[in-house]
Each structure stands twice: as structure tokens, then as C-alpha cells.
Design an enzyme around this catalytic site. Structure first.
Site, mmCIF file in Angstrom:
data_model
loop_
_atom_site.group_PDB
_atom_site.id
_atom_site.type_symbol
_atom_site.label_atom_id
_atom_site.label_comp_id
_atom_site.label_asym_id
_atom_site.label_seq_id
_atom_site.Cartn_x
_atom_site.Cartn_y
_atom_site.Cartn_z
ATOM 1 N N GLU A 259 -40.754 -42.049 15.962
ATOM 2 C CA GLU A 259 -39.949 -43.193 16.401
ATOM 3 C C GLU A 259 -40.698 -44.057 17.428
ATOM 4 O O GLU A 259 -40.390 -45.230 17.595
ATOM 5 C CB GLU A 259 -38.621 -42.679 17.000
ATOM 6 C CG GLU A 259 -37.463 -43.628 16.766
ATOM 7 C CD GLU A 259 -36.115 -43.062 17.198
ATOM 8 O OE1 GLU A 259 -35.955 -41.830 17.286
ATOM 9 O OE2 GLU A 259 -35.207 -43.874 17.451
ATOM 10 N N HIS A 286 -48.622 -19.884 4.527
ATOM 11 C CA HIS A 286 -48.429 -19.531 3.111
ATOM 12 C C HIS A 286 -47.797 -20.685 2.359
ATOM 13 O O HIS A 286 -47.071 -20.489 1.402
ATOM 14 C CB HIS A 286 -47.555 -18.279 3.007
ATOM 15 C CG HIS A 286 -48.201 -17.103 3.650
ATOM 16 N ND1 HIS A 286 -48.911 -16.158 2.943
ATOM 17 C CD2 HIS A 286 -48.299 -16.756 4.960
ATOM 18 C CE1 HIS A 286 -49.401 -15.265 3.792
ATOM 19 N NE2 HIS A 286 -49.044 -15.600 5.014
ATOM 20 N N LYS A 402 -28.524 -48.714 11.886
ATOM 21 C CA LYS A 402 -27.246 -48.601 12.594
ATOM 22 C C LYS A 402 -26.368 -49.828 12.273
ATOM 23 O O LYS A 402 -25.184 -49.716 12.047
ATOM 24 C CB LYS A 402 -27.469 -48.533 14.115
ATOM 25 C CG LYS A 402 -27.900 -47.176 14.652
ATOM 26 C CD LYS A 402 -27.893 -47.192 16.196
ATOM 27 C CE LYS A 402 -28.334 -45.874 16.811
ATOM 28 N NZ LYS A 402 -28.283 -45.841 18.276
#
Ligand code: PA5
Length: 421
Positions: A259, A286, A402
Site C-alpha cells: 500500500e 516445499h 471505498k
């Protein structure tokens, strides 16, 4: 905390002075030296209004910078200490997650934190509304049940003042993802039993080392220069932490890095960014490690090791039929095994000679070292942001999402009003 870089680069000139200057306007730099008496007073008042010992559950309602920091710290410390309070997080609008988190706590004996810098984040306020209604439906007293942590003068603060609750402020010039060492992170952690002064002391040690020519200054400047200068080829920065207890820390890192650094450059129309990836060893050895060792040369790796796990459980010295060849692990402590695994990963990476690697070693997991790690990453982010010429502290991309959500909610409301007519 030790940080060893296995690459070299000439530090970009002038960058240190820019960071020194930034301290005047950006608030997080001052947090390590803050006077915590406001939190001591808060705890005292809290105890006068609530039965502190009876409260076993502390729940944070918040998202992004308002939840990831305290979660990361608590999760790390939980591995080494038994807290007599549990910390829960409501950081999603996923109904299954709301329900399962509620199932884990004793709501009558829970204190809720509503943490939102802006005070208007839809995710946070929607979950708060749900919990508030639930408490009312169960006839549970709301008196001093909530602590609100928000900007001074926000609408959320005004709301908090409509009933008996606690209010704490996030300093105006401290951004969400840099707010973990403000009341946003410290207050719930303090209530849960974390030694917040030691957290701040750890952060202060890194701050002093950086600003007063200590060992971390050259390392951080070099590392930041390397990342910024190579942002077009090595544009993925993996943080490979060898401890499960740091999994939420890597989430915090991902938010801070992503961000802060994914932006349009200042004074140019170029979109730039560095992609953070959080990995946990040995699990990701792995899995993702294959991609690093043999895939595209676009990733740097920071291996984060814990020198002393303060735990000596061992692999029992028993022989398994048909698996006699594996007796070579017998008697080895798990803490030594995990560090051997980390060292093997480091060697495998260095062997390739074209993967930028550095290692961070924490002596232990404790408040002081976690404080150091947090401030180290905040400084690194600020340095890289300066060098990449972006505004590290805004988030227009998140704000646009938003706004669109708000628009959708308005539209939904309009439709339901129309239907009901
Ligand atoms: O770092 C940021 O600014 C964001 O991630 C915010 O923390 C997040 O959007 C939540 O915002 P608020 O604290 O205003 O509810």
C-alpha cells in the site's frame, strides 16, 4: 537483531537527509519516544469501570492498518507466553468469519475495540453495528464495553461520546499502516498484557541506530537503494520467516509494502511498485521456494531467522522399522532443525549467485525484538518510497475502491426504497 546483506551497492546520496527532513511532517517517526502515561491512565480508568480480571476476551473490529499490526504482535508473542486474555479480530465482512470469531469468545466478558482512523470504513462500521445489535438483543450492558480508537474529531468519536465508552486518538499525521505503535496497536495489546514499553524500546533502538550513525544505517540505506534501483528487474520482495508465529507479521509487511509503494510516481505518470510476498518456513520451502530458485529472476529474498526459540523439544531417539536411514535426525531439537532448514535455504539461494538475498536474525521473539523489526520495516519502506519517488503515505487506489462501494450501497438503498413504495 542482525541484518546481513549478501549483495553490494553504492548508497544513493541525499536520501538520508530526505528521511531526516520527513520527520517534521510524518508522525510515525516520533512514536518510539512517546510518553505512555495516557495509556497508563486509560488502563486505570478501564479498571475502575470494568472488572478487568473477568474480561478474558478482547476483540478488535478494524481492517488494514487498524488491525494487522496488533494482530501481528500478539500472534508472535503468543508463541512464547501464555496470556490470560485472548485477542480476537473482526477484520472481515465474511459472514462465516464473523460467526466463527463470535463462537470463540464469551461475549458477556468481552471488551471490544473499534479501531478506525477515518471512522467511516464500511467494513468496520458494518461489523460494529452487528455486534452492537447482538449485545442489545442479549441485553448485555454497553456501559464501557467499547474502546474507540480514531482520529481526533472524527464522526466515530462523536458517536462514541453518545454513550459511556473509552476514546483514544491516533495522531493526525500517523497513517493507518504506520499506526501500530500508536494507540491503535498499543491500547488493545496493553489491555491484553503485552509489555508495550519494551516494544517501544525496541523500536527506539532501531531508530537511534539509524539516525545516529549506528550499525543499521548503512545496511538499511544499502538495502533500500538496491530495491529501488532494481525495482524493474527484481520487483518481487519475499520475506521468508522461519517461524509460524510470524505469519501475521508477514501479512503486516505485505500491507505496509504494497500500500505504500504501489503508486503513480510524483511528478510523472509512471506507475511503479514492488510486490511483497510473505512466506513461512519450512512450509513454503516445499512450495514457493521452487519458484524462487528456478523461476524468473524477479525476486529478492529476506530470510528471517530466530536464533533462540527458548524451547528444547527434541526429535525422540527412536528407530522406525524400514526408516532406519532417517535416524540421523534423532535427538535434534526442533529449534535447531528449523534453523538448519533456514540455513539450507540461504545456501541454496546463494549458490545461484543471481538472487539478491539478505538475512535478518532476531535473538529471541519478545517485545523488544518485535519492536525492532517493526521499526526496521517502517524505515525501509520510507527509504524505498523516497527513492522510488512516490508518496509513501497515501493510498488513492484503496480510496477509489471505498468510493465505488459507497456508490453501490447508495444504489442498493435507492432500489429498496423504490420497491417498498
Ligand atoms: O493504511 C491505511 O491507511 C489503510 O490500510 C487503512 O488502515 C484501512 O483502509 C482502514 O482505514 P480506517 O482505519 O480509516 O478504518
Amino acid at each position: 537483531m542482525k541484518n546481513s546483506l549478501y549483495f553490494n551497492i553504492k548508497v544513493e546520496e541525499g536520501i538520508f537527509d530526505k528521511i531526516v527532513a520527513e520527520q517534521k511532517s510524518i508522525g510515525y517517526y516520533a512514536l518510539p519516544e512517546q510518553d505512555i502515561s495516557y495509556l497508563l491512565n486509560y488502563l486505570e480508568e478501564f479498571k475502575s469501570k470494568n472488572d478487568y480480571d473477568a474480561i478474558k476476551d478482547i476483540a478488535i473490529i478494524g481492517i488494514g492498518g487498524s488491525s494487522l499490526g496488533p494482530k501481528a504482535i500478539f500472534r508472535a508473542l503468543q508463541g512464547i507466553r501464555d496470556f490470560d486474555k485472548r485477542l480476537h479480530l473482526f477484520e472481515s465482512t465474511d459472514p462465516a468469519s464473523i460467526r466463527s470469531t463470535l463462537n470463540k469468545l464469551d461475549i458477556k466478558n468481552t471488551h471490544f475495540f473499534v479501531i478506525s482512523k477515518s471512522g467511516t470504513t464500511i467494513e468496520t462500521i458494518s461489523v460494529y453495528k452487528y455486534i452492537l445489535s447482538l449485545l442489545k438483543a442479549k441485553d448485555i450492558s454497553l456501559d464501557y464495553r467499547f474502546t474507540f480508537v480514531t482520529d481526533d474529531g472524527s464522526k466515530l468519536e462523536a458517536h462514541a461520546k453518545t454513550f459511556n465508552s473509552f476514546v483514544l486518538h491516533i495522531p493526525v499525521n500517523v497513517g493507518g499502516r504506520f499506526s501500530v505503535l500508536s494507540a491503535a496497536g498499543l491500547a488493545p495489546l496493553f489491555l491484553a498484557g503485552v509489555d508495550i514499553q519494551r516494544l517501544l524500546d525496541g523500536a527506539k533502538a532501531i531508530k537511534q541506530s539509524f539516525f545516529e550513525d549506528g550499525y543499521i544505517k548503512e545496511t538499511l540505506l544499502k538495502k533500500a537503494t538496491y530495491y529501488a534501483k532494481n525495482s524493474m528487474n527484481y520487483n518481487i520482495n519475499t520475506l521468508f520467516a522461519y517461524s509460524e508465529s510470524l505469519d501475521s507479521f508477514t501479512d503486516w509487511y505485505v500491507q505496509l509494502w504494497g500500500e505504500s509503494l504501489g503508486k503513480k510516481q510524483r511528478h510523472s505518470s509512471f506507475n511503479v511498485g514492488l510486490t511483497p510476498v510473505g512466506l513461512i518456513g519450512p512450509k513454503d520451502q516445499h512450495s514457493f521456494l521452487q519458484l524462487i530458485v528456478e523461476g524468473l529472476r524477479d525476486k529478492s529474498v529476506t530470510v528471517l531467522k530466530i536464533e533462540n526459540f527458548d524451547d528444547k523439544i527434541k526429535i525422540p531417539a527412536i528407530t522406525l522399522k524400514e526408516l532406519e536411514g532417517l535416524d540421523l535426525m534423532n535427538g535434534i531439537a526442533f529449534c535447531d532443525l528449523i534453523n538448519m532448514q533456514a540455513d539450507s535455504t540461504i545456501e541454496a539461494l546463494l549458490d545461484k549467485k543471481d538472487i539478491p538475498v539478505d538475512t535478518i536474525t532476531l535473538q529471541h521473539i519478545d517485545e523488544e525484538n518485535i519492536g525492532k523489526l517493526i521499526f526496521y520495516y517502517e524505515l525501509l519502506t520510507s527509504l524505498v518510497g523516497q527513492m522510488m519517488n512516490v508518496n509513501t503515505y497515501d493510498q488513492p487506489g484503496v480510496e477509489s475502491g471505498k468510493k465505488i462501494l459507497e456508490g453501490k450501497l447508495i444504489e442498493e438503498k435507492r432500489k429498496s426504497v423504490k420497491k417498498s413504495k
